[in-house]
Structures are given as C-alpha cells and as structure tokens.
Design a protein around this motif. Sequence first.
Motif, PDB file in Angstrom:
ATOM      1  N   PRO A 151      18.821   8.545   5.725  1.00 28.10           N
ATOM      2  CA  PRO A 151      19.239   8.471   7.136  1.00 28.10           C
ATOM      3  C   PRO A 151      20.512   9.260   7.444  1.00 28.10           C
ATOM      4  O   PRO A 151      20.633   9.821   8.538  1.00 28.10           O
ATOM      5  N   ASP A 152      21.439   9.333   6.511  1.00 26.03           N
ATOM      6  CA  ASP A 152      22.689  10.052   6.770  1.00 26.03           C
ATOM      7  C   ASP A 152      22.486  11.564   6.869  1.00 26.03           C
ATOM      8  O   ASP A 152      23.391  12.281   7.310  1.00 26.03           O
ATOM      9  N   TYR A 154      20.221  12.991   8.757  1.00 28.82           N
ATOM     10  CA  TYR A 154      19.398  13.262   9.938  1.00 28.82           C
ATOM     11  C   TYR A 154      19.809  14.552  10.654  1.00 28.82           C
ATOM     12  O   TYR A 154      18.952  15.399  10.949  1.00 28.82           O
ATOM     13  N   ASP A 155      21.072  14.722  10.949  1.00 33.03           N
ATOM     14  CA  ASP A 155      21.504  15.904  11.707  1.00 33.03           C
ATOM     15  C   ASP A 155      21.179  17.192  10.951  1.00 33.03           C
ATOM     16  O   ASP A 155      20.694  18.173  11.541  1.00 33.03           O
ATOM     17  N   LEU A 158      17.337  17.709  10.911  1.00 30.90           N
ATOM     18  CA  LEU A 158      16.824  18.138  12.204  1.00 30.90           C
ATOM     19  C   LEU A 158      17.135  19.613  12.445  1.00 30.90           C
ATOM     20  O   LEU A 158      16.285  20.363  12.948  1.00 30.90           O
ATOM     21  N   GLY A 184      12.496  14.710  16.580  1.00 32.31           N
ATOM     22  CA  GLY A 184      13.472  13.717  16.161  1.00 32.31           C
ATOM     23  C   GLY A 184      12.928  12.363  15.737  1.00 32.31           C
ATOM     24  O   GLY A 184      13.246  11.888  14.630  1.00 32.31           O
ATOM     25  N   PRO A 185      12.117  11.678  16.551  1.00 30.12           N
ATOM     26  CA  PRO A 185      11.712  10.313  16.192  1.00 30.12           C
ATOM     27  C   PRO A 185      10.967  10.223  14.864  1.00 30.12           C
ATOM     28  O   PRO A 185      11.277   9.372  14.029  1.00 30.12           O
ATOM     29  N   ARG A 188      13.387  10.850  11.962  1.00 33.27           N
ATOM     30  CA  ARG A 188      14.282   9.710  11.722  1.00 33.27           C
ATOM     31  C   ARG A 188      13.547   8.596  10.973  1.00 33.27           C
ATOM     32  O   ARG A 188      14.089   7.982  10.054  1.00 33.27           O
ATOM     33  N   ARG A 189      12.279   8.349  11.367  1.00 36.24           N
ATOM     34  CA  ARG A 189      11.486   7.328  10.664  1.00 36.24           C
ATOM     35  C   ARG A 189      11.256   7.720   9.207  1.00 36.24           C
ATOM     36  O   ARG A 189      11.336   6.891   8.300  1.00 36.24           O
ATOM     37  N   LEU A 191      13.082   9.568   7.279  1.00 32.07           N
ATOM     38  CA  LEU A 191      14.317   9.452   6.502  1.00 32.07           C
ATOM     39  C   LEU A 191      14.674   8.000   6.215  1.00 32.07           C
ATOM     40  O   LEU A 191      15.401   7.714   5.258  1.00 32.07           O
ATOM     41  N   ALA A 192      14.168   7.075   7.020  1.00 31.95           N
ATOM     42  CA  ALA A 192      14.485   5.654   6.847  1.00 31.95           C
ATOM     43  C   ALA A 192      13.484   4.926   5.959  1.00 31.95           C
ATOM     44  O   ALA A 192      13.688   3.755   5.629  1.00 31.95           O
TER      45      ALA A 192
END
Length: 306
Positions: A151-152, A154-155, A158, A184-185, A188-189, A191-192
């Motif tokens: 999650p960290d 993400y940027d 992306l 994005g969505p 993000r999922r 990565l989590a």
Amino acid sequence: MDIAEPLLAAHRARFAAVDPLLPPAPPPAAGERLDAATSDGTQVTGVLQRVRLAPGDVPMLWSAADTWQLFPYFGDTGTEGVDLLLRALKGRLSTEPTEDDSACVVVWPSRDAEAIRAFLDHGLVPLSALGVRTAPPPEGLPEIAVRRAGPDDYDTALKLAEATFEYTGLVASARRANTAELLGPALRRALAETEPLVWLAEEDGEPRALAQCAWEDATPGSEAAELLPPGRWGYVNNVVTLPGERGGGFGRALMAHVHRELHRGGATRTYLYYNPTNPLSSVFWHRQGYRPLWTTWEVRPAAALR
C-alpha cells in the motif's frame, strides 16, 4: 442464438484445426443475427453485440465508448465467408449514425490467416493480442533487485502504470484524460491484498519497473474458459519500465522473477494482452516466450469499416 448445426460443427472444427491450444469454441453468443451466403450457396452467420460504456467505466482504458462486436460463424468458407459477414456488418452500420468514439471489433484466433486477409481488406487493424506462455520459469535470475509492492507504494505504482498508457496512446488506443482515475481503484486493491501480486524492480532503492498480475482459473463455463485451456493461469496485467530506463534489463529481470513466483503459486502457464502495433512490447513479449492465441481486430470509428 440458434446457428445451423453443420455451420456450428464446421466452426468448431476450424478452431481445432487452426490452433491446438485454443479451447473448444463456446456456444453461439446472444445478439443480433447477420446472415449471408457464399457463391456456392453455403450459409454463413454473424452475431452482433453492441456495448456502450460510461466515462467512468474501467474498460474505457482500452475500448471505444460505443463498440460493435461481431462474432463470425463461417465454417470452412475461408476468406469469402468473413468478407461477406463484414459486408453485412457495414450494411447494418449504415442504418444508423455512429459516433467518433466508436469501433467495430472482431476477436479471432491469431493463426487464422484466411480470416486475416478479410480483416485487412475491410480496414481492421490488430490492436490487441492475447499472448500465452507455456514454458517453465527460468532457472536463474538476473541480478536486479525485485520486491513485492504494498500500500505504501501506491503513488509510485500509479505513476508507473500511467506510463504504460502514455506510450500505448501513441501506438494503440488513445489515452483517456481520466486514465489515473480509472487505474487507481483496482491498483489500490491489488496493493492491499494479503497475497500481493504487484512487484517492483529497483536500482539503488529507486523503482524502475512495475508488474501487476493476478490469478485466473479457466474452469468449465467460466468466461476465461472461452479463451484459455483449462487450468490455473497467471495473468500479467500491466508491465512497464520507466521511460529512459528501457533496454536496461529491468523488464527482463522483473519478468524472470514474476514467472517464478506465479509458477510457485500454482500457475503452470501465464497470459497477457499486448499491442501488436507497439514496437516495444511486440518484441519484448515474444522474447519472453509468449505467442499470440487471440487477436482483437478493430477499426475506429465504426463508420470507417470498409
């Protein structure tokens, strides 16, 4: 949708003959029927589906907003049969206006050269291919650091994912203004996830390349089973190396790692989509052991169909 049994049997026989890796042809799709007959009276049939997308729909990343997809059933009639069905589609499109952000699409086995002749004659181009890799993973790994992303990241992830569309916007589907919003969505999922399937290749701690993957089970009756042989597949969704770093071995190292990890997780084969018109990916993926199984032939706008 009812298709004459001899035509359906010939359709399935064509798939089996043109590429042994193709799964059995599925039952006919639902949609509007287009019929024609060859010079010797053999009937050929097409099923036409129309799909309209909203600006926020994720498929807008690669699809036109208004798509007319043809499912051809031409058996052993070869180029003549495909030609007749595309002529019928052209006639159908002439009955109502089409928008600029529209397309005619046919997804067809990549090795069917007789069909390719007709697609080219009618102005369709091969904008996407589903490539498959059946080889075992490489024994050794190039000495480039690869780690799982979380999650960290993400940027960073992306930014890398967007870079794919900056380039493919020049050689395939045009880049959408809201590309980051659409990507994005799901990113993000991914990565989590507790079992992450996103990897970064790094140099001196700085990310240079990204691979975002997933699992796909081709089970009887599933959508995946219409395109892939049965089994658990690794899906290579998005792979990109930063502009300026391409050719430095980051992509090769990353994919060597990814293929081993996917194999370790139970996927004996992997697949992906790439753009045959992309002068980078069309070379890179073939060198990685992928070969085309299905090709998406497309013309934009739909009215440009010849």
